[in-house]
Design a protein around this motif. Sequence first.
Motif, PDB file in Angstrom:
ATOM      1  N   LEU A   1      -2.485  -5.437  -5.488  1.00 10.69           N
ATOM      2  CA  LEU A   1      -1.259  -5.944  -6.090  1.00 10.69           C
ATOM      3  C   LEU A   1      -1.310  -7.459  -6.276  1.00 10.69           C
ATOM      4  CD1 LEU A   1      -0.401  -3.062  -5.410  1.00 10.69           C
ATOM      5  CD2 LEU A   1       1.825  -3.943  -4.744  1.00 10.69           C
TER       6      LEU A   1
ATOM      7  N   PHE B   1       0.524   0.410   1.137  1.00 11.69           N
ATOM      8  CA  PHE B   1       1.858  -0.137   1.343  1.00 11.69           C
ATOM      9  C   PHE B   1       2.236  -0.204   2.820  1.00 11.69           C
ATOM     10  CE2 PHE B   1       1.704   0.938  -3.051  1.00 11.69           C
ATOM     11  CZ  PHE B   1       2.424  -0.066  -3.669  1.00 11.69           C
TER      12      PHE B   1
ATOM     13  N   GLY C   1      -5.080  -3.204   0.418  1.00 12.82           N
ATOM     14  CA  GLY C   1      -3.958  -4.106   0.240  1.00 12.82           C
ATOM     15  C   GLY C   1      -4.198  -5.250  -0.717  1.00 12.82           C
TER      16      GLY C   1
ATOM     17  N   ALA D   1      -3.104   1.758  -6.546  1.00  9.17           N
ATOM     18  CA  ALA D   1      -3.072   1.582  -5.094  1.00  9.17           C
ATOM     19  C   ALA D   1      -2.581   2.846  -4.419  1.00  9.17           C
ATOM     20  CB  ALA D   1      -2.165   0.408  -4.724  1.00  9.17           C
TER      21      ALA D   1
ATOM     22  N   SER E   1       0.591  -6.327   0.460  1.00 10.62           N
ATOM     23  CA  SER E   1       1.206  -5.643  -0.675  1.00 10.62           C
ATOM     24  C   SER E   1       2.647  -6.106  -0.868  1.00 10.62           C
ATOM     25  CB  SER E   1       1.167  -4.123  -0.460  1.00 10.62           C
ATOM     26  OG  SER E   1      -0.164  -3.651  -0.433  1.00 10.62           O
TER      27      SER E   1
ATOM     28  N   ASP F   1      -7.221  -0.597  -5.547  1.00 12.41           N
ATOM     29  CA  ASP F   1      -7.061  -1.005  -4.157  1.00 12.41           C
ATOM     30  C   ASP F   1      -8.131  -0.322  -3.312  1.00 12.41           C
ATOM     31  OD1 ASP F   1      -4.656  -2.530  -2.676  1.00 12.41           O
ATOM     32  OD2 ASP F   1      -5.655  -1.139  -1.314  1.00 12.41           O
TER      33      ASP F   1
END
Length: 623
Positions: free
Chosen positions: A121, A149, A118, A144, A154, A71
């Motif tokens: 994921l 988050f 972000g 990440a 995400s 990330d």
Amino acid sequence: MSEYLSKIKSPGDVKKLGLVELERLAEEIRERLIVGVAKTGGHIGPNLGVVELTIAMHYVFDTPRDSFVFDVSHQSYVHKLLTGRESQFETIRQPGGLNGFMLRTESEHDSFGAGHAGTALSAALGMAVARDMSGGDEHIVALAGDAAFTNGISYEALNNMASTKRMIIVLNDNEWSIDKNVGAIAEYFHKIATNPTYVSMHDRAAVLVEKFGGKAARHIARKAEEAAKGIVGRGMIFEEFGLNYFGPVDGHNLPMLIETFKFLKKQKRPVVLHALTQKGRGFQPAMEKQKKFHGLGPYDPATGETKSTGQKTYSEVFAESLTKLANENEKVVAITAAMPNGTALDLFRPHHPKRYFDVGIAEEHAVLFAAGMATKGYRPFCAIYSTFLQRAFDQVVHDVALQNLPVVFCMDRGGLSGDDGPTHHGLFDISYLRGVPNLIHMDPKDEDELQDMMFTALEHEGPSAIRYPRGTGTGVEVKVRPVALEIGKAEVLKDGRDVAIFALGNMVAEAERLAKMLEAEGHSVAVINARFAKPIDEECVVRFGSRCELLVTMEDHVLAGGFGSAVLECLNAHSMEVPVLRVGWPDSFIEHGKVEALREKYGLTAEAAMERSRPFLKRVVAV
């Protein structure tokens, strides 16, 4: 000469080392990072924090067959060192050298390029689903940071993740993005990491696995983890999304990390490993000054000291000007998306702490949040890098401009962003904002004009955007009090009859150099500081277009849809056929490098413009 690092030509060489040798490799990597980045500048803090994590990942998994998705990927330096690029490391972020982020064209081990937060994921989930559809069995690992988050993307990925068979998310929890992480998610992770009962039970499990290893020990450790999670609360957030949660673990304990990854490798469903790390680990200056050493220019590897020009940056002038505006207007508020240091709003915060808002890495939310405040009579100044505001385009259009709300978008890094490369160059904002109704778009030629444009935006009853470049300004003195500019009115710096140069922002200085060259060959040259990318000064364009044999536009932006395009549209609307020479960036992604060198390479200099002007000029006087 390093004993182990210099022998690592591929991840396969990492697997040949024993635990003691791996620990020594980690020390050598930290030494190489500290000394190497001191010369080139870069993201030293994040990389020092993921040394053991990255070594363990390469020890257990097999890239490029297995895919690692980082990330942001500013923490991929260790990965680069372990994947055959150690001999090139001194070229990182240098012209023609290694990129400071993951880059698919640079190495087969870089499975997904990134420079914004972000993204890991969703990308990793896409890879995992594609693998399942193709009947593959390779592993997908996403690394990440906890700051990722705070980003809505995400959670959009987490909402779909349970549908895949298996993948691994490594949550690298160091409590920092660039500044200290903010919001409920950061507090949630902190609560997990500091719960006494959970930590006690988890530590016992960790000792068991590290001491004995094997299937039985890992089974007992898993049971201990489940019991501990029951004590902390009814189900972790990740478990509610259908993922198995493991941790938190010590992200610097290599034996434990290796055993844990071996265990996770066998899981048949998506899992999360929560690893606690220290940003800047192993380098005291980076530990003490987390914000500074997230990413910086060259420094002294012994002391961590950096050189200062003593001249203020555009970011600093922005923050100081906003502070003055807030001193006189209680409705002025400042909003940043996790970039108080990069945008210099950390200078604003002490003066008006209750009117300063850091919403985390959540640009879409930042713009909508600003829109909401504007409906209640406040004047939000939303400081977001040009390249990051791209992420909130829909909110700019649908929530701000459509409602004609007085939100001011202060776009730092407007133009080339040098060593950070294409993920950070702010070369598209005129194009993506110029077609939005109600919005005005400004670009100052110097620091004083930046202050005037901020005051103009404050006085304007509608949305505004101001782009300004990275780094130090021209050194011009800023007035005590700003003045409001007439919207859409250019500034004629010098009149002329043969050639008119319309320059925007930091290209005004280059326009003045070009004018001197043309005058030296006998041409009468006008220089116009355009000021506004939207609305452009149509009267000024028509006036000079009707009497000059050539118009030149200069902008630190892509040519496609930029300021030069606006001038062409204006001339077409008035049925004028005067030739227009546009100077700007081509329709391609510009690599990383020194700004001056890249401008010379791509023809954004007075010299290049001079040569391109010659075919259009009828009268050339010999010198």
